[in-house]
Design a protein around this motif. Structure first.
Motif, PDB file in Angstrom:
ATOM      1  N   ALA A 228       0.849  -1.195   0.000  1.00 15.93           N
ATOM      2  CA  ALA A 228       0.000   0.000   0.000  1.00 15.93           C
ATOM      3  C   ALA A 228       0.878   1.236   0.000  1.00 15.93           C
ATOM      4  CB  ALA A 228      -0.921  -0.015   1.226  1.00 15.93           C
ATOM      5  N   TYR A 229       0.219   2.392  -0.089  1.00 10.68           N
ATOM      6  CA  TYR A 229       0.893   3.680   0.036  1.00 10.68           C
ATOM      7  C   TYR A 229       0.367   4.403   1.270  1.00 10.68           C
ATOM      8  CZ  TYR A 229       2.794   3.292  -4.709  1.00 10.68           C
ATOM      9  OH  TYR A 229       3.468   2.887  -5.832  1.00 10.68           O
ATOM     10  N   LEU A 230       1.280   5.062   1.974  1.00 10.18           N
ATOM     11  CA  LEU A 230       0.919   5.824   3.160  1.00 10.18           C
ATOM     12  C   LEU A 230       1.271   7.292   2.929  1.00 10.18           C
ATOM     13  CD1 LEU A 230      -0.207   5.118   6.033  1.00 10.18           C
ATOM     14  CD2 LEU A 230       2.139   5.280   6.844  1.00 10.18           C
ATOM     15  N   TYR A 231       0.372   8.193   3.360  1.00 14.36           N
ATOM     16  CA  TYR A 231       0.565   9.638   3.162  1.00 14.36           C
ATOM     17  C   TYR A 231       0.389  10.353   4.496  1.00 14.36           C
ATOM     18  CZ  TYR A 231      -0.491   8.220  -1.658  1.00 14.36           C
ATOM     19  OH  TYR A 231      -0.505   7.586  -2.876  1.00 14.36           O
ATOM     20  N   LEU A 232       1.246  11.347   4.739  1.00 14.54           N
ATOM     21  CA  LEU A 232       1.072  12.216   5.902  1.00 14.54           C
ATOM     22  C   LEU A 232      -0.002  13.257   5.590  1.00 14.54           C
ATOM     23  CD1 LEU A 232       4.617  13.029   7.345  1.00 14.54           C
ATOM     24  CD2 LEU A 232       2.663  12.148   8.614  1.00 14.54           C
ATOM     25  N   LEU A 233      -0.953  13.427   6.468  1.00 14.28           N
ATOM     26  CA  LEU A 233      -1.979  14.449   6.275  1.00 14.28           C
ATOM     27  C   LEU A 233      -1.562  15.732   6.975  1.00 14.28           C
ATOM     28  CD1 LEU A 233      -5.316  12.459   6.787  1.00 14.28           C
ATOM     29  CD2 LEU A 233      -4.282  13.206   4.644  1.00 14.28           C
ATOM     30  N   ARG A 234      -1.754  16.822   6.284  1.00 18.28           N
ATOM     31  CA  ARG A 234      -1.443  18.117   6.871  1.00 18.28           C
ATOM     32  C   ARG A 234      -2.701  18.731   7.468  1.00 18.28           C
ATOM     33  NH1 ARG A 234       1.568  17.752   2.187  1.00 18.28           N
ATOM     34  NH2 ARG A 234       3.820  18.065   2.440  1.00 18.28           N
ATOM     35  N   LYS A 235      -2.491  19.702   8.318  1.00 15.12           N
ATOM     36  CA  LYS A 235      -3.609  20.400   8.935  1.00 15.12           C
ATOM     37  C   LYS A 235      -4.460  21.057   7.847  1.00 15.12           C
ATOM     38  CE  LYS A 235      -4.681  23.630  12.657  1.00 15.12           C
ATOM     39  NZ  LYS A 235      -4.124  24.566  13.681  1.00 15.12           N
ATOM     40  N   GLY A 236      -5.740  20.792   7.883  1.00  8.91           N
ATOM     41  CA  GLY A 236      -6.642  21.365   6.885  1.00  8.91           C
ATOM     42  C   GLY A 236      -7.005  20.399   5.785  1.00  8.91           C
ATOM     43  N   ASP A 237      -6.271  19.271   5.668  1.00  5.13           N
ATOM     44  CA  ASP A 237      -6.631  18.264   4.655  1.00  5.13           C
ATOM     45  C   ASP A 237      -7.991  17.659   4.983  1.00  5.13           C
ATOM     46  OD1 ASP A 237      -4.335  18.662   3.257  1.00  5.13           O
ATOM     47  OD2 ASP A 237      -3.268  16.925   4.067  1.00  5.13           O
ATOM     48  N   THR A 238      -8.854  17.561   4.003  1.00  8.80           N
ATOM     49  CA  THR A 238     -10.202  17.020   4.236  1.00  8.80           C
ATOM     50  C   THR A 238     -10.567  15.891   3.270  1.00  8.80           C
ATOM     51  OG1 THR A 238     -11.151  18.760   2.819  1.00  8.80           O
ATOM     52  CG2 THR A 238     -11.071  19.188   5.202  1.00  8.80           C
ATOM     53  N   ALA A 239      -9.692  15.625   2.305  1.00 14.52           N
ATOM     54  CA  ALA A 239      -9.995  14.583   1.309  1.00 14.52           C
ATOM     55  C   ALA A 239      -9.603  13.224   1.875  1.00 14.52           C
ATOM     56  CB  ALA A 239      -9.245  14.866   0.012  1.00 14.52           C
ATOM     57  N   PHE A 240     -10.326  12.792   2.919  1.00 14.55           N
ATOM     58  CA  PHE A 240      -9.929  11.606   3.664  1.00 14.55           C
ATOM     59  C   PHE A 240     -10.088  10.307   2.888  1.00 14.55           C
ATOM     60  CE2 PHE A 240     -11.448  14.533   7.157  1.00 14.55           C
ATOM     61  CZ  PHE A 240     -10.170  14.945   7.509  1.00 14.55           C
ATOM     62  N   GLU A 241     -10.970  10.286   1.885  1.00 20.50           N
ATOM     63  CA  GLU A 241     -11.193   9.053   1.126  1.00 20.50           C
ATOM     64  C   GLU A 241     -10.913   9.226  -0.362  1.00 20.50           C
ATOM     65  OE1 GLU A 241     -15.048   7.426   1.904  1.00 20.50           O
ATOM     66  OE2 GLU A 241     -14.733   7.291   4.065  1.00 20.50           O
ATOM     67  N   ARG A 242     -10.399  10.371  -0.742  1.00 22.30           N
ATOM     68  CA  ARG A 242     -10.106  10.583  -2.163  1.00 22.30           C
ATOM     69  C   ARG A 242      -8.802   9.889  -2.538  1.00 22.30           C
ATOM     70  NH1 ARG A 242      -9.147  16.589  -3.815  1.00 22.30           N
ATOM     71  NH2 ARG A 242      -7.100  16.109  -2.933  1.00 22.30           N
ATOM     72  N   PRO A 243      -8.809   9.043  -3.562  1.00 24.67           N
ATOM     73  CA  PRO A 243      -7.581   8.354  -3.970  1.00 24.67           C
ATOM     74  C   PRO A 243      -6.513   9.349  -4.415  1.00 24.67           C
ATOM     75  CG  PRO A 243      -9.516   7.303  -4.933  1.00 24.67           C
ATOM     76  CD  PRO A 243      -9.988   8.586  -4.324  1.00 24.67           C
ATOM     77  N   GLU A 244      -5.281   9.073  -4.033  1.00 25.33           N
ATOM     78  CA  GLU A 244      -4.154   9.910  -4.436  1.00 25.33           C
ATOM     79  C   GLU A 244      -3.639   9.445  -5.795  1.00 25.33           C
ATOM     80  OE1 GLU A 244      -3.068  12.526  -2.892  1.00 25.33           O
ATOM     81  OE2 GLU A 244      -4.299  12.334  -1.066  1.00 25.33           O
ATOM     82  N   ARG A 245      -3.128  10.398  -6.574  1.00 26.06           N
ATOM     83  CA  ARG A 245      -2.662  10.082  -7.927  1.00 26.06           C
ATOM     84  C   ARG A 245      -1.170   9.822  -7.976  1.00 26.06           C
ATOM     85  NH1 ARG A 245      -6.008  14.334 -11.839  1.00 26.06           N
ATOM     86  NH2 ARG A 245      -8.124  13.639 -11.229  1.00 26.06           N
ATOM     87  N   ILE A 246      -0.446  10.210  -6.946  1.00 25.98           N
ATOM     88  CA  ILE A 246       0.997   9.992  -6.931  1.00 25.98           C
ATOM     89  C   ILE A 246       1.346   9.002  -5.822  1.00 25.98           C
ATOM     90  CG2 ILE A 246       1.516  12.261  -7.887  1.00 25.98           C
ATOM     91  CD1 ILE A 246       2.197  13.216  -5.083  1.00 25.98           C
ATOM     92  N   PRO A 247       2.408   8.237  -5.994  1.00 23.40           N
ATOM     93  CA  PRO A 247       2.784   7.255  -4.974  1.00 23.40           C
ATOM     94  C   PRO A 247       3.151   7.935  -3.647  1.00 23.40           C
ATOM     95  CG  PRO A 247       3.893   6.807  -7.058  1.00 23.40           C
ATOM     96  CD  PRO A 247       3.275   8.174  -7.178  1.00 23.40           C
ATOM     97  N   GLY A 248       2.871   7.265  -2.574  1.00 21.03           N
ATOM     98  CA  GLY A 248       3.260   7.748  -1.262  1.00 21.03           C
ATOM     99  C   GLY A 248       4.361   6.883  -0.691  1.00 21.03           C
ATOM    100  N   LEU A 249       4.433   6.802   0.628  1.00 19.58           N
ATOM    101  CA  LEU A 249       5.402   5.957   1.305  1.00 19.58           C
ATOM    102  C   LEU A 249       4.970   4.503   1.150  1.00 19.58           C
ATOM    103  CD1 LEU A 249       7.754   5.560   3.459  1.00 19.58           C
ATOM    104  CD2 LEU A 249       5.944   5.646   5.158  1.00 19.58           C
ATOM    105  N   ARG A 250       5.842   3.686   0.622  1.00 20.71           N
ATOM    106  CA  ARG A 250       5.498   2.280   0.466  1.00 20.71           C
ATOM    107  C   ARG A 250       5.423   1.599   1.828  1.00 20.71           C
ATOM    108  NH1 ARG A 250       9.702  -0.094  -3.691  1.00 20.71           N
ATOM    109  NH2 ARG A 250      11.067   1.212  -2.404  1.00 20.71           N
ATOM    110  N   CYS A 251       4.394   0.786   2.005  1.00 18.21           N
ATOM    111  CA  CYS A 251       4.195   0.132   3.290  1.00 18.21           C
ATOM    112  C   CYS A 251       3.442  -1.177   3.071  1.00 18.21           C
ATOM    113  CB  CYS A 251       3.422   1.046   4.241  1.00 18.21           C
ATOM    114  SG  CYS A 251       1.754   1.465   3.678  1.00 18.21           S
ATOM    115  N   ILE A 252       3.216  -1.913   4.159  1.00 19.09           N
ATOM    116  CA  ILE A 252       2.452  -3.158   4.128  1.00 19.09           C
ATOM    117  C   ILE A 252       1.279  -3.020   5.083  1.00 19.09           C
ATOM    118  CG2 ILE A 252       2.467  -5.644   4.620  1.00 19.09           C
ATOM    119  CD1 ILE A 252       4.157  -4.948   2.246  1.00 19.09           C
TER     120      ILE A 252
END
Length: 348
Positions: A228-252
């Motif tokens: 999976a991909y993991l992303y850090l959320l910043r203050k004010g981010d509200t797109a909690f379920e919107r798929p990201e288009r760029i890769p994040g931190l690779r994780c399991i």
């Protein structure tokens, strides 16, 4: 006279026995609708469940209202039907499926193993991860390596630093652990001795029959081991379920439920971070955001497991997660999952 009575009894009992043998329907139609009403389904919903139960091959539709395996067959049937008809994203479809999944959860947690848990440390399994609270020394991680009638054997608490000549024997400690598919437990005990096994230091600690059970499991978790991909959320981010288009931190993703997940990453991390995880199961994209409530760091592998408490999911996303939790299929296992992890992105 005696033989006559015996013959009469046989003649009377044979039809009764045959009726019992042939009766393969434990629930009548009346029982089915009474049960459906009892668990919260309307007559219309009960009719849909009955029709789908017969469609998937259940001789007695009532089984779907009493047993998880048969209910899973019905849910899978509805899922396939709604996706084929392309109505799976309609509001009434989502509401109906959510009702089915809510009932599925209640049926699962009626199982005694979720209600009663364990009451003695003698029932803790080997390799259970532990957190050890040592007065004056803080909280440190350990693992149960043996459990016998006399005592528990645990690995030397990771990272603990003691003065030369420190004596573990008789030291009081508090032990915390999270038991799979059950709850979190805490118990107080003391160290019996410090010994070496194969020249590796371990602690022998006393058994306890006074386990405090807290934070009982509120949802069923699925073993995933999915990249999976993991992303850090910043203050004010509200797109909690919107798929990201760029890769994040690779994780399991080690496991996932409709209220959280356990995520393994490379390096260290800290509790309190807001994150988003995005993974693919079959053709479905699952996106979940939440807060890191706890971190288990393995210094030998330089990896951390993040325990994420999810923000409330939308009904559609919650149903999507549940559809995989209750209809899980064997997925490919990676020989070396560590290769999928990025490094110290979240190091502190």
């Amino acid at each position: 006279m005696t033989w006559f009575i015996i013959v009469v009894l046989i003649i009377v009992l044979i039809p009764i026995v045959l009726l019992l043998v042939k009766s393969d329907k434990p629930y009548s139609a009346v029982t089915f609708y009474d049960r459906a009403k009892e668990v919260g389904f309307t007559i219309g919903e009960a009719n849909r469940i009955k029709a789908k139960a017969r469609e998937v091959g259940l001789a007695d539709p009532g089984e779907a209202l009493w047993h998880t395996r048969e209910l899973d067959m019905v849910i899978a049937g509805f899922t396939e039907e709604f996706r084929t008809q392309k109505v799976d994203k309609k509001r009434d479809t989502i509401a109906f499926m959510e009702k089915l999944y809510d009932f599925r959860k209640r049926l699962e947690f009626d199982n005694p193993r979720y209600k009663f848990g364990i009451h003695s440390t003698k029932l803790i399994r080997r390799n259970q991860k532990l957190k050890i609270l040592i007065q004056g020394l803080g909280v440190h991680q350990s693992t149960l390596v043996d459990n016998n009638e006399r005592y528990l054997v645990i690995t030397y608490p990771m990272g603990v630093k003691v003065e030369p000549g420190f004596n573990w024997k008789g030291k009081k400690i508090s032990v915390y652990f999270r038991r799979d598919n059950d709850a979190e437990y805490v118990f107080d005990t003391y160290v019996l001795d410090e010994v070496r096994i194969n020249n590796i230091p371990v602690l022998q600690i006393a058994h306890s029959d006074s386990l405090f059970r807290s934070q009982k499991r509120k949802s069923i978790r699925m073993r995933a081991n999915s990249p999976a991909y993991l992303y850090l959320l910043r203050k004010g981010d509200t797109a909690f379920e919107r798929p990201e288009r760029i890769p994040g931190l690779r994780c399991i993703v080690e496991d996932i439920s409709d209220d959280g997940a356990a995520i393994r990453i490379g390096g260290k991390a800290r509790a309190g971070m807001m994150v988003k995880v995005q993974l693919w199961i079959n053709d479905d994209v699952i996106v979940m955001s939440g807060i890191v409530k706890g971190v288990d760091y393995d210094s030998n592998k330089n990896q951390s497991v993040l325990h994420i408490q999810a923000m409330p999911l939308s009904p559609r996303m919650r149903n999507l997660v549940r559809s995989h939790v209750y209809n899980i299929k064997e997925r490919a296992k990676y020989e070396d999952e560590s290769a999928l992890l990025d490094g110290n992105i979240f190091s502190t």
